[in-house]
Design an enzyme around this catalytic site. Structure first.
Site, PDB file in Angstrom:
ATOM      1  N   LYS A 197       0.851  -1.200   0.012  1.00  0.00           N
ATOM      2  CA  LYS A 197      -0.252   0.021   0.053  1.00  0.00           C
ATOM      3  C   LYS A 197       0.803   1.268  -0.080  1.00  0.00           C
ATOM      4  CE  LYS A 197      -3.576   2.072   2.503  1.00  0.00           C
ATOM      5  NZ  LYS A 197      -4.756   1.774   3.676  1.00  0.00           N
ATOM      6  N   LYS A 250      -1.871  -1.919  -3.933  1.00  0.00           N
ATOM      7  CA  LYS A 250      -2.782  -0.453  -3.908  1.00  0.00           C
ATOM      8  C   LYS A 250      -1.988   0.717  -3.943  1.00  0.00           C
ATOM      9  CE  LYS A 250      -5.720   1.486  -0.406  1.00  0.00           C
ATOM     10  NZ  LYS A 250      -6.342   1.514   0.733  1.00  0.00           N
TER      11      LYS A 250
HETATM   12  C1  PBG Z   1      -7.975   2.766   4.804  1.00  0.00           C
HETATM   13  C2  PBG Z   1      -8.063   2.665   3.447  1.00  0.00           C
HETATM   14  C3  PBG Z   1      -7.851   3.828   2.428  1.00  0.00           C
HETATM   15  C4  PBG Z   1      -8.275   3.284   1.022  1.00  0.00           C
HETATM   16  C5  PBG Z   1      -8.762   2.004   1.333  1.00  0.00           C
HETATM   17  N1  PBG Z   1      -8.584   1.789   2.708  1.00  0.00           N
HETATM   18  C6  PBG Z   1      -7.641   4.994   2.442  1.00  0.00           C
HETATM   19  C7  PBG Z   1      -6.087   5.717   3.119  1.00  0.00           C
HETATM   20  O1  PBG Z   1      -5.217   4.590   3.113  1.00  0.00           O
HETATM   21  O2  PBG Z   1      -6.127   6.840   3.122  1.00  0.00           O
HETATM   22  C8  PBG Z   1      -8.309   3.892  -0.113  1.00  0.00           C
HETATM   23  C9  PBG Z   1      -9.212   3.345  -1.260  1.00  0.00           C
HETATM   24  C10 PBG Z   1      -9.455   4.216  -2.429  1.00  0.00           C
HETATM   25  O3  PBG Z   1      -9.073   5.464  -2.348  1.00  0.00           O
HETATM   26  O4  PBG Z   1     -10.455   3.879  -3.141  1.00  0.00           O
HETATM   27  N2  PBG Z   1      -8.835   2.294   5.656  1.00  0.00           N
END
Ligand code: PBG
Length: 325
Positions: A197, A250
């Site tokens: 991530k 991601k």
């Molecule tokens: C955190 C989380 C995020 C996303 C999914 N889970 C946001 C972050 O890390 O700030 C982002 C998903 C998206 O942008 O569609 N719970």
């Protein structure tokens, strides 16, 4: 003697032949559809920065889940927007919390649909951080957070979640969740870990959607530098060792090389999360008449799959499923 280019043209010029030799196919069952569940009653509120994506109260979420299932999409990923937030993120692991209630309602109405839950504290803390923050130093406390994250995951399984997906990035969370699930009798509930991530600008619209923007600081201490790929492989290997059954990379589109390398080095299914900002960019350009939405979305999704993703998590999923079936 045919020139190679001419040979390729003979194939490309024939639509059926193009289909026969196509290397990458999109199917509705490649997709998972993310949904934002809000605690209110009878709410269907469009997210401004994500056209055609809504914050849904449970009744509307159930209707949407039925529609998604009918389109052939195998699963949904739920994010909760609680009516109250507090320092201990109690809404995250409350058996009557918004996600727990939504899981029960959706599993009742559409039992065949896989319900996956995002496991994180950021939507449930006032400060919007993914773990518990030390009042004095402002730092996220890893081990205290781990316990609450594990408790959150198990409460989702108790509500009937088919898969739990930790997105918090605390160290050791997959092992902590696995141990907690096993001790409560959920040995068969898989963990789909956001193992890779990046600290990405493309989460911007999500933070509006989930009302989870950090009130101070950022997530750079626990999300990765977009410039690095070895770190991604290392994070991924650690999550696999801890027992992740599936992994998520991601965002997707700016990281297709990472998707490819993670897919090559993992012995579990790999999902790519086509995040909110990736969705909003195409939507915004399409609304301005600057891009052909259907063609652009199908091309982007094909690219993600071609890079090696087994599963695509995308807000475009219902549109894609409708277009390709
Ligand atoms: C955190 C989380 C995020 C996303 C999914 N889970 C946001 C972050 O890390 O700030 C982002 C998903 C998206 O942008 O569609 N719970």
């Amino acid at each position: 003697m045919a020139f190679p280019t001419q040979r390729m043209r003979r194939i490309r010029g024939n639509a059926s032949l193009r289909g026969l030799v196509r290397e990458t196919h999109l199917r509705p069952d490649d997709f998972i559809y993310p949904m934002f569940i809000t605690a209110g009653e009878d709410v269907r509120r469009e997210i401004k920065s994500m056209p055609n994506v809504f914050q849904l109260s449970i009744n509307h979420a159930v209707a949407e889940a039925k529609r998604v299932h009918e389109l052939g999409i195998p699963g949904v990923l739920l994010f909760g927007i609680p009516d109250a937030k507090d320092e201990a993120a109690t809404g995250a692991y409350d058996p009557e919390g918004v996600v727990q209630l939504a899981v029960r309602a959706i599993k009742d109405a559409v039992p065949e649909l896989l319900v996956i839950t995002d496991v994180c504290l950021c939507e449930y803390t006032q400060n919007g951080h993914c773990g518990i923050v030390d009042g004095r130093s402002g730092e996220v406390l890893n081990d205290v957070s781990l316990e609450l994250i594990a408790r959150t995951a198990t409460s989702h399984a108790e509500a009937g979640a088919d898969i739990v997906a930790p997105s918090d990035m605390m160290d050791g969370r997959v092992a902590a969740i696995r141990a907690d699930l096993d001790s409560e009798g959920f040995e068969n509930t898989p963990v789909m870990s956001y193992s890779v991530k990046y600290a990405s600008a493309f989460y911007g619209p999500f933070r509006e959607a989930a009302e989870s923007a950090p009130a101070f600081g950022d997530r750079r201490s626990h999300q990765m530098d977009p410039a690095n790929v070895r770190e991604a492989l290392k994070e991924n290997a650690l999550d696999l060792e801890e027992g992740a059954d599936m992994v998520i990379v991601k965002p997707a589109l700016p990281y297709l090389d990472v998707v490819r390398r993670v897919a090559e080095s993992s012995d579990v299914p790999v999902a790519a999360y086509n995040v909110s900002g990736e969705y909003s960019m195409i939507k915004a350009a399409a609304r301005n008449g600057w891009i052909n939405e259907k063609a652009a979305v199908l091309e982007a999704m094909t690219g993600i799959k071609r890079a090696g993703a087994d599963i695509i998590i995308s807000y475009h999923a219902p549109d894609v499923a409708a277009w390709i079936s």
